[in-house]
Design an enzyme around this catalytic site. Structure first.
Site, PDB file in Angstrom:
ATOM      1  N   HIS A  45      36.299  40.431  44.797  1.00 43.70           N
ATOM      2  CA  HIS A  45      35.766  40.285  43.500  1.00 43.70           C
ATOM      3  C   HIS A  45      34.171  40.449  43.713  1.00 43.70           C
ATOM      4  O   HIS A  45      33.593  40.350  42.910  1.00 43.70           O
ATOM      5  CB  HIS A  45      36.149  38.970  43.007  1.00 43.70           C
ATOM      6  N   ASP A  90      40.620  42.813  45.421  1.00 42.99           N
ATOM      7  CA  ASP A  90      39.975  42.072  44.215  1.00 42.99           C
ATOM      8  C   ASP A  90      41.006  41.338  43.458  1.00 42.99           C
ATOM      9  O   ASP A  90      42.122  41.829  43.372  1.00 42.99           O
ATOM     10  CB  ASP A  90      39.263  43.205  43.288  1.00 42.99           C
ATOM     11  N   SER A 146      32.898  40.864  36.067  1.00 44.92           N
ATOM     12  CA  SER A 146      33.702  39.745  35.788  1.00 44.92           C
ATOM     13  C   SER A 146      34.047  39.541  34.182  1.00 44.92           C
ATOM     14  O   SER A 146      34.046  40.149  33.349  1.00 44.92           O
ATOM     15  CB  SER A 146      33.707  38.510  36.691  1.00 44.92           C
TER      16      SER A 146
END
Length: 305
Positions: free
Chosen positions: A283, A256, A109
């Site tokens: 995610h 995601d 991320s």
């Protein structure tokens, strides 16, 4: 498990690190350590510790650290310091302090955004990325404008009352209303993690609240997933991706919040990058499918030791 931990001086404070495995033993086996960059900005490393399995099954040391103001790297609020450059300088400091002259880097991320900026160099930082053997960009955007566009698109698929509650919260700032909490939980279940943080094994979630980390997130991003009003507003490395000369693996989940469109933009932009899309993953796909995820990453790392 063989593990060690400690603190590294940085910017007048101390950065916490943890090593799963033994770096020297890993090097002797011909396996470069994997340095892991967590997300946020403002999270901590705990949710990534399923990557310990890379040491357990493959004998490759995995090095984590909590970015400044996150987790055990405790500080007061530092709005005068929080910036991409501040966290990139910290990355360089951690590598130097731990002797990671040559290593792989995995960023998840926000951590993947850091990794890409680190691999690009100027204009983001002047540290250089010598010894960066490869890079794994895990569920990360190259453009915050696209990230926001996709978050709002995904939100639109929620039941209408839930979408309305989230939109209203971004207007009036009241994120504590029960209907907002319920809508947030549903969005997170669909796109962020199939397993709520408080239902994960103890080693995979922060042992204590981290209000400064929340402040860092609000300062860098905004008040929710659906607004980008902080320092990362309009952030983009799309035009700079072709300059990256580090072997790169892009990973993401089919469900995601880093949607396939976002991941594809990264994979298409970095020369010769590979992309693995994990079916049904969110995610937190590395935690939902740890054996498959770790094996996929390890195969890639072995090609670039």
């Amino acid at each position: 498990m063989v593990q060690s931990e400690g603190f590294i001086p940085y910017a007048g404070y101390h950065t916490y690190y943890r090593v799963a495995g033994d770096v020297q033993q890993s090097l002797q086996a011909g396996k470069l350590p994997l340095l892991v960059l967590h997300g946020g900005p403002g999270a901590a490393h705990y949710y990534l510790q399923t990557l310990d399995g890379i040491w357990d099954s493959c004998g490759r040391a995995v090095v984590y650290y909590d970015q400044m103001s996150c987790g055990r790297s405790k500080t007061p609020p530092l709005p005068q310091k929080w910036s991409a450059k501040f966290f990139l300088d910290e990355l360089a400091c951690v590598r130097k302090a731990l002797g990671l002259e040559r290593c792989h880097i995995l960023g998840q991320s926000w951590g993947g955004m850091l990794a890409m900026m680190y691999a690009i160099g100027q204009p983001w930082h002047a540290n250089g990325h010598d010894g960066m053997a490869s890079m794994v960009v895990a569920s990360s955007p190259a453009s915050m404008d696209l990230w926001l566009h996709e978050a709002l698109r995904l939100r639109h698929y929620l039941p209408a009352p839930m979408e309305a509650a989230l939109a209203q919260a971004d207007v009036d700032g009241d994120y504590d209303r029960p209907e907002v909490r319920a809508a947030t939980a549903e969005y997170y279940r669909r796109h962020v993690s199939l397993v709520p943080e408080n239902e994960r094994p103890a080693n995979l979630h922060s042992p204590e609240p981290d209000p400064v980390g929340d402040e860092c997130y609000h300062f860098m991003q905004g008040m929710s997933e659906f607004v980008v009003t902080g320092r990362l507003s309009h952030w983009s490395v799309v035009d700079q991706l072709p300059s990256i000369d580090v072997p790169t693996l892009v990973t993401s989940g089919a469900a995601d919040e880093c949607t396939p469109l976002i991941a594809k933009q990264v994979a298409d932009g970095i020369p010769d990058a590979r992309w693995v899309l994990f079916p049904d993953g969110t995610h937190w796909v590395h935690g939902e499918q740890p054996q498959l995820y770790n094996a996929t990453v390890e195969r890639f790392l072995e090609q670039h030791d």
